[in-house]
Structure formats: structure tokens, C-alpha cells
Scaffold this motif. Structure first.
Motif, mmCIF file in Angstrom:
data_model
loop_
_atom_site.group_PDB
_atom_site.id
_atom_site.type_symbol
_atom_site.label_atom_id
_atom_site.label_comp_id
_atom_site.label_asym_id
_atom_site.label_seq_id
_atom_site.Cartn_x
_atom_site.Cartn_y
_atom_site.Cartn_z
ATOM 1 N N ALA A 1 49.414 -9.289 23.843
ATOM 2 C CA ALA A 1 50.771 -9.428 23.309
ATOM 3 C C ALA A 1 51.442 -8.064 23.132
ATOM 4 O O ALA A 1 52.660 -7.929 23.351
ATOM 5 N N LEU A 2 50.671 -7.061 22.756
ATOM 6 C CA LEU A 2 51.237 -5.728 22.517
ATOM 7 C C LEU A 2 51.462 -4.955 23.810
ATOM 8 O O LEU A 2 52.281 -4.028 23.848
ATOM 9 N N GLY A 3 50.742 -5.296 24.846
ATOM 10 C CA GLY A 3 50.964 -4.686 26.153
ATOM 11 C C GLY A 3 50.791 -3.178 26.159
ATOM 12 O O GLY A 3 49.843 -2.639 25.583
ATOM 13 N N ASP A 4 51.734 -2.495 26.778
ATOM 14 C CA ASP A 4 51.667 -1.037 26.934
ATOM 15 C C ASP A 4 51.727 -0.302 25.600
ATOM 16 O O ASP A 4 51.324 0.865 25.523
ATOM 17 N N LYS A 5 52.215 -0.952 24.558
ATOM 18 C CA LYS A 5 52.349 -0.293 23.255
ATOM 19 C C LYS A 5 51.095 -0.442 22.388
ATOM 20 O O LYS A 5 51.040 0.072 21.266
ATOM 21 N N ALA A 6 50.090 -1.143 22.893
ATOM 22 C CA ALA A 6 48.923 -1.481 22.073
ATOM 23 C C ALA A 6 48.253 -0.255 21.467
ATOM 24 O O ALA A 6 47.902 -0.248 20.278
#
Length: 363
Positions: free
Chosen positions: A156-161
Motif C-alpha cells: 500500500a505504501l509503495g515507493d514511500k514505504a
């Protein structure tokens, strides 16, 4: 319920042992006939599935397996370890034939298990693995539950995880499943997100989870919480309430477990990101079959139902069955809880959720 015991029957047929189902003849000599009593001890009422699904399903399956002669003696501990121990004593005194127990406190319950065994009553651990001389265990792959939840957050957080702060709301330390959920989740989360705060939740109480979420909001900052790992749906709802009351413009991804109706509705509306759907229908049916097979001495059937082996702190290689799990999201509600007959579209899509249901094709 839409789901029958067909999956269990297929499992037994594959092993060549369908004898004994529904009171039919068996190659083994039954220890008892169909006039049996199964004791069922469940841990709390906060987890909606126990009273709504597990007990009725077990009762129905025991009746089906015994030509309507078998009974289930049910008690709920309402999250009290001492109350559950008293309930166990009562079942021992009443000389039930077998006991299915989901222990409030797995370690503290060990003496009660020993007492039952000394009285000649088999004990099968249900959903949580109690300590002591357990005859068998039926549950889900609980480490996988945590992995599925943790993976959902990372996805869900993708690249910002990697730079995202998350809050972890773990379950009760008295529940051995909590450590497995936590391990599975941390295997997915460690090194991939920033775990800003982590809490263990006394007795899985939603009000405790809400208080912990409020503390996390004060400590981390409302807008800095990118996701909330919640080990189950009751706590997920409490966390979401805390975030909303704190003024969150948008609820970050929140996980859950158990596919409670309220959680499925929150997923439909977008408030909760996902839950872990565990087929408690299969778990309950198979537990009933284990209990009846154990009482009636149908060893081949019992062995077919327990293909796995699990260790507890006090016992090695407990005959077990671990039912698989699946991540439930907006995308697969039809293919999970609706297809299995857990809920109908009407159950989920009340007027409050009608437009959200329509948006994802639930009708």
C-alpha cells in the motif's frame, strides 16, 4: 451458511477414509456411539466470529456427524482466564466426552488441560494452541496471517514505504498466536518501513487499542502516521475511530483479521485497507470432525484430519491442521466471504454503504 463440510469430506476421501462421517459404519470399532457431548470453550465475545459463526457451525456439524444425537456444551469466558478455568472444571465434572478449547491464556490454562486428561477427557486446542497435554490442534497458519498483513502495508505504501512511519497494534501476550502474527508481520516490515510505535494489546480489547492509538498520535503526529498494523478487526475499528476523532482528513492503510462484518463494510467504504479472511467455517467443521473422530475411536479419520505437526512450549509434534488464509480487499469480497456464504450482499450493503458497494460492483 453457504459453505458445507465438503472440503473436509474431499480431504478424507483423498486419504481413503470417509468412514464414520454422518454416523456411517467404520472399519474401526467406535469407543462411543452417537450419543456424545462435546465441550466447547471459547475465549471472548469481543471477537464477533466466536458466537456468530464458530459455535453454531460446530454445533451443526456435530449434530450432522451423529445423526442428531450429539450435543455441544458451550461456554464463553468473556476474556477471563479464571472464568474459563471454572468453566473447564464444570465440563470435567459433567463428564463431557471431549473438549474443544480456545484458551484465553495458553500458559495459565495448562493445569486445566492436565486435569481433563487425568479425568480421561481428550482436549483439542481450537484456534489458539494451549499448553499442556493437548491431543490435537486446529487453527490457521498464523505466521502467514502476519506476513499477509505486513505485505499489504508495504504494498500500500509503495515507493514511500522506506521512509514511512507505521504504528503496530499487536494482540494479547497471553495468546500464543500473537507472537506468530507479530513474527510474520515483522518479517515483512523490518527494513522496509519505519516502525515508529509498537504496542501489545491487553486481552485484545478494542478500548485498549484505541488508547494506544491515541498515544501514538500524540507521540508520532497524526499526519506522520502512514499506516497502522492492527492484528485484528476489533482493534482496527478502534484505531480508525481514534484517527477520525483526531481529525484525520484521510485514514491511512489499516490492516485487520477475522473478516468481521463491520470490517468488511469499512473495507467497502475505504476506511480499512484489508483484513485477513480465515475460513473459520472450515476450521469449525474440521474441529467438530476431529472431536467426533477422537471420541468414537476413528483413528484413520482423525489422522487424515491432522496432517500437520506443531510444537508448544510443553509438547512436541502435536497432531494439527492448519487452514490457509487470504487477504481480503475491496477487489475480492465476492470471491471470499460472499462466495463462502459468510455474508450476503444484503448483509454488507446496507443503506449506509449502498453507494460504496455500487462503486465496486457489489449488488
Amino acid at each position: 451458511m453457504g459453505l458445507t463440510a465438503s472440503a473436509s469430506a474431499l480431504l478424507l476421501a483423498a486419504c481413503g477414509v470417509v468412514d464414520g462421517i454422518g454416523g456411517s459404519s467404520s472399519s474401526s470399532t467406535p469407543k462411543k456411539g452417537n450419543d456424545i457431548t462435546v465441550g466447547l470453550l471459547l475465549p471472548d465475545t469481543k471477537t464477533k466470529r466466536f458466537d456468530k459463526f464458530d459455535y453454531p457451525l460446530i454445533k451443526k456439524r456435530v449434530a450432522a456427524l451423529t445423526d442428531g444425537k450429539g450435543k455441544v456444551r458451550y461456554a464463553n469466558a468473556e476474556a477471563s482466564e479464571s472464568k474459563q478455568s471454572v468453566q473447564m472444571d464444570q465440563m470435567i465434572d459433567e463428564k463431557v466426552d471431549v473438549i474443544l478449547v480456545d484458551a484465553v491464556d495458553a500458559k495459565a490454562f495448562a493445569p486445566a488441560v492436565r486435569k481433563a486428561k487425568d479425568a480421561g477427557i481428550p482436549v483439542i486446542a481450537y484456534d489458539r494452541l494451549a499448553e499442556g497435554p493437548i491431543d490435537a490442534y486446529v487453527s490457521h497458519d498464523n505466521e502467514l496471517v502476519g506476513e499477509v498483513q505486513g505485505r499489504a502495508i508495504v504494498d500500500a505504501l509503495g515507493d514511500k514505504a522506506a521512509t514511512s512511519k507505521i504504528v503496530m497494534l499487536n494482540g494479547s501476550l497471553a495468546d500464543p498466536n500473537t507472537a506468530l502474527f507479530k513474527k510474520g508481520a515483522l518479517d515483512e516490515l523490518k527494513g522496509r518501513v519505519v516502525i515508529a510505535k509498537q504496542y501489545d494489546t491487553r486481552e485484545w480489547l478494542p478500548e485498549v487499542a484505541k488508547a494506544n492509538t491515541e498515544q501514538a498520535i500524540r507521540s508520532v503526529g497524526l499526519n506522520n502516521i502512514a499506516a497502522v498494523y492492527s492484528a485484528n478487526d476489533g482493534m482496527a475499528g478502534a484505531a480508525i475511530d481514534a484517527l477520525k476523532e483526531a481529525g484525520a482528513a484521510k485514514i491511512p492503510p489499516v490492516t485487520g483479521q477475522d473478516a468481521d462484518l463491520a470490517a468488511v463494510q469499512r473495507i467497502v467504504s475505504g476506511e480499512q485497507y484489508m483484513t485477513v479472511y480465515k475460513s473459520f467455517l472450515l476450521e469449525a467443521n474440521n474441529a467438530a470432525e476431529m472431536a467426533v473422530a477422537k471420541i468414537q475411536g476413528r483413528s484413520l479419520q482423525f489422522e487424515a484430519l491432522t496432517p500437520d505437526a506443531v510444537d508448544s512450549p510443553t509438547q512436541k509434534a502435536i497432531p494439527s491442521q492448519l487452514v490457509q488464509v487470504v487477504a481480503l480487499t475491496r477487489a475480492n469480497i465476492k470471491a471470499t466471504v460472499i462466495q463462502d456464504g459468510v455474508y450476503t450482499v444484503k448483509d454488507i450493503c446496507t443503506p449506509k454503504y449502498a453507494s460504496d458497494c455500487a462503486a465496486i460492483g457489489l449488488k
